[in-house]
Scaffold this motif. Structure first.
Motif, PDB file in Angstrom:
ATOM      1  N   GLU A   9       0.815  -1.219   0.000  1.00 33.23           N
ATOM      2  CA  GLU A   9       0.000   0.000   0.000  1.00 33.23           C
ATOM      3  C   GLU A   9       0.849   1.271   0.000  1.00 33.23           C
ATOM      4  N   ASP A  10       2.080   1.167   0.502  1.00 37.33           N
ATOM      5  CA  ASP A  10       2.993   2.314   0.546  1.00 37.33           C
ATOM      6  C   ASP A  10       3.902   2.382  -0.681  1.00 37.33           C
ATOM      7  N   LYS A  11       3.583   1.577  -1.675  1.00 36.97           N
ATOM      8  CA  LYS A  11       4.352   1.525  -2.934  1.00 36.97           C
ATOM      9  C   LYS A  11       5.784   1.008  -2.724  1.00 36.97           C
ATOM     10  N   LYS A  12       5.956   0.143  -1.749  1.00 41.53           N
ATOM     11  CA  LYS A  12       7.253  -0.470  -1.464  1.00 41.53           C
ATOM     12  C   LYS A  12       7.233  -1.919  -1.964  1.00 41.53           C
ATOM     13  N   PRO A  13       8.347  -2.391  -2.547  1.00 40.68           N
ATOM     14  CA  PRO A  13       8.405  -3.788  -3.010  1.00 40.68           C
ATOM     15  C   PRO A  13       8.199  -4.766  -1.859  1.00 40.68           C
ATOM     16  N   ILE A  14       7.483  -5.834  -2.158  1.00 38.57           N
ATOM     17  CA  ILE A  14       7.231  -6.869  -1.149  1.00 38.57           C
ATOM     18  C   ILE A  14       7.681  -8.232  -1.663  1.00 38.57           C
ATOM     19  N   LYS A  15       7.878  -9.152  -0.747  1.00 42.05           N
ATOM     20  CA  LYS A  15       8.264 -10.525  -1.079  1.00 42.05           C
ATOM     21  C   LYS A  15       7.140 -11.193  -1.858  1.00 42.05           C
ATOM     22  N   VAL A  16       7.515 -11.983  -2.856  1.00 41.22           N
ATOM     23  CA  VAL A  16       6.531 -12.687  -3.674  1.00 41.22           C
ATOM     24  C   VAL A  16       6.682 -14.191  -3.474  1.00 41.22           C
ATOM     25  N   PRO A  17       5.613 -14.942  -3.704  1.00 38.34           N
ATOM     26  CA  PRO A  17       5.702 -16.404  -3.568  1.00 38.34           C
ATOM     27  C   PRO A  17       6.693 -17.001  -4.571  1.00 38.34           C
ATOM     28  N   GLU A  18       7.325 -18.071  -4.185  1.00 35.21           N
ATOM     29  CA  GLU A  18       8.190 -18.828  -5.089  1.00 35.21           C
ATOM     30  C   GLU A  18       7.305 -19.638  -6.029  1.00 35.21           C
ATOM     31  N   ILE A  19       7.938 -20.251  -7.051  1.00 33.09           N
ATOM     32  CA  ILE A  19       7.168 -21.138  -7.920  1.00 33.09           C
ATOM     33  C   ILE A  19       7.786 -22.531  -7.933  1.00 33.09           C
ATOM     34  N   SER A  20       6.936 -23.491  -8.251  1.00 31.05           N
ATOM     35  CA  SER A  20       7.362 -24.872  -8.422  1.00 31.05           C
ATOM     36  C   SER A  20       6.872 -25.327  -9.795  1.00 31.05           C
ATOM     37  N   PRO A  21       7.784 -25.357 -10.792  1.00 31.42           N
ATOM     38  CA  PRO A  21       7.367 -25.716 -12.151  1.00 31.42           C
ATOM     39  C   PRO A  21       6.958 -27.183 -12.254  1.00 31.42           C
ATOM     40  N   GLU A  22       6.035 -27.449 -13.177  1.00 31.82           N
ATOM     41  CA  GLU A  22       5.541 -28.815 -13.347  1.00 31.82           C
ATOM     42  C   GLU A  22       5.773 -29.359 -14.756  1.00 31.82           C
ATOM     43  N   THR A  23       5.416 -28.588 -15.787  1.00 28.17           N
ATOM     44  CA  THR A  23       5.548 -29.075 -17.163  1.00 28.17           C
ATOM     45  C   THR A  23       6.989 -28.927 -17.642  1.00 28.17           C
ATOM     46  N   GLU A  24       7.316 -29.575 -18.751  1.00 30.84           N
ATOM     47  CA  GLU A  24       8.660 -29.455 -19.327  1.00 30.84           C
ATOM     48  C   GLU A  24       8.959 -28.008 -19.703  1.00 30.84           C
ATOM     49  N   GLU A  25       7.987 -27.325 -20.282  1.00 30.08           N
ATOM     50  CA  GLU A  25       8.154 -25.922 -20.650  1.00 30.08           C
ATOM     51  C   GLU A  25       8.454 -25.085 -19.408  1.00 30.08           C
ATOM     52  N   GLU A  26       7.665 -25.257 -18.350  1.00 27.89           N
ATOM     53  CA  GLU A  26       7.858 -24.507 -17.108  1.00 27.89           C
ATOM     54  C   GLU A  26       9.222 -24.803 -16.488  1.00 27.89           C
ATOM     55  N   LYS A  27       9.631 -26.059 -16.492  1.00 32.70           N
ATOM     56  CA  LYS A  27      10.923 -26.453 -15.918  1.00 32.70           C
ATOM     57  C   LYS A  27      12.075 -25.836 -16.705  1.00 32.70           C
ATOM     58  N   PHE A  28      11.981 -25.869 -18.028  1.00 29.50           N
ATOM     59  CA  PHE A  28      13.027 -25.275 -18.869  1.00 29.50           C
ATOM     60  C   PHE A  28      13.167 -23.786 -18.577  1.00 29.50           C
ATOM     61  N   LEU A  29      12.043 -23.081 -18.516  1.00 26.18           N
ATOM     62  CA  LEU A  29      12.064 -21.645 -18.246  1.00 26.18           C
ATOM     63  C   LEU A  29      12.603 -21.353 -16.840  1.00 26.18           C
ATOM     64  N   TYR A  30      12.182 -22.146 -15.874  1.00 26.33           N
ATOM     65  CA  TYR A  30      12.626 -21.946 -14.490  1.00 26.33           C
ATOM     66  C   TYR A  30      14.130 -22.173 -14.353  1.00 26.33           C
ATOM     67  N   GLU A  31      14.612 -23.267 -14.940  1.00 28.25           N
ATOM     68  CA  GLU A  31      16.033 -23.616 -14.817  1.00 28.25           C
ATOM     69  C   GLU A  31      16.940 -22.582 -15.480  1.00 28.25           C
ATOM     70  N   SER A  32      16.462 -21.918 -16.513  1.00 29.94           N
ATOM     71  CA  SER A  32      17.269 -20.888 -17.177  1.00 29.94           C
ATOM     72  C   SER A  32      16.970 -19.491 -16.618  1.00 29.94           C
ATOM     73  N   GLY A  33      16.071 -19.406 -15.657  1.00 26.79           N
ATOM     74  CA  GLY A  33      15.663 -18.117 -15.091  1.00 26.79           C
ATOM     75  C   GLY A  33      16.747 -17.418 -14.288  1.00 26.79           C
ATOM     76  N   LYS A  34      17.539 -18.171 -13.566  1.00 27.71           N
ATOM     77  CA  LYS A  34      18.589 -17.560 -12.739  1.00 27.71           C
ATOM     78  C   LYS A  34      19.600 -16.833 -13.621  1.00 27.71           C
ATOM     79  N   GLU A  35      19.937 -17.435 -14.749  1.00 27.49           N
ATOM     80  CA  GLU A  35      20.879 -16.807 -15.681  1.00 27.49           C
ATOM     81  C   GLU A  35      20.283 -15.513 -16.260  1.00 27.49           C
ATOM     82  N   ARG A  36      18.997 -15.540 -16.618  1.00 31.89           N
ATOM     83  CA  ARG A  36      18.353 -14.318 -17.126  1.00 31.89           C
ATOM     84  C   ARG A  36      18.313 -13.244 -16.045  1.00 31.89           C
TER      85      ARG A  36
END
Length: 186
Positions: A120-147
């Motif tokens: 509400e004060d326009k300050k960044p807040i912690k967001v939930p983590e994700i747990s990928p399930e499909t091959e597409e999601e896993k591929f994107l997640y695994e390469s996400g740290k590099e991006r």
């Protein structure tokens, strides 16, 4: 313990027809029109994931235009959270064009956008983590740290660059005559 969500919980799918006023002089969809669609979709994915009133676009990594979109096509934008940091969310967007006459579908574009959820004060807040399930999601997640690291480096470079960029208008610098500048002589 932090909340963990599946990428499909943030999935937003939006399909539109291409209108004549959406076309450029090559009779293909304006890139800016598609960029607006991507940002709108990605914003909803970020808000759905973080369940906050406001999420802001922190960056657009890239929009790769892979295939032109014409007036006979529909444009389907799918977006979902593909990777998270502690306070940021990477949203993957894919654009599928479908020829409404033949039914042929093709991947027209892909994009990665990063969002930050705000309190509400326009300050960044912690967001939930994700747990990928499909091959597409896993591929994107695994390469996400590099991006994410690439974004961090690019942002640092952008901040350094802003220290070097002058804010004066060329005609205000005193070393350029405005009339010459406008006429293209200098």
């Amino acid at each position: 313990m932090s909340e963990i969500k599946r990428p499909n919980e943030s999935l937003i799918v939006n399909t539109d027809q291409v209108m004549i006023n959406d076309l450029n002089n090559y009779n293909t969809l304006f890139g800016g029109v598609l960029m607006k669609k991507l940002d709108n979709n990605a914003t909803l994915s970020a808000r759905r994931h973080s369940r906050v009133k406001e999420c802001v676009t922190a960056s657009t990594d890239s929009i790769d235009f892979l295939y032109p979109i014409t007036q006979s096509d529909s444009v389907c934008v799918e977006s979902f959270v593909s990777y998270t940091g502690s306070k940021s969310m990477e949203i993957f967007c894919k654009v599928i064009a479908e020829d409404m006459i033949s039914g042929e579908r093709r991947m027209a574009a892909t994009a990665f956008l990063t969002f930050v959820a705000l309190d509400e004060d326009k300050k960044p807040i912690k967001v939930p983590e994700i747990s990928p399930e499909t091959e597409e999601e896993k591929f994107l997640y695994e390469s996400g740290k590099e991006r994410a690291e690439t974004r961090r480096i690019r942002r640092k470079h952008s901040k350094e660059l802003t220290k070097m960029i002058q804010l004066e208008k060329p005609w205000e610098k005193g070393d350029v005559d405005y009339d010459d500048y406008v006429s293209g002589i200098k």
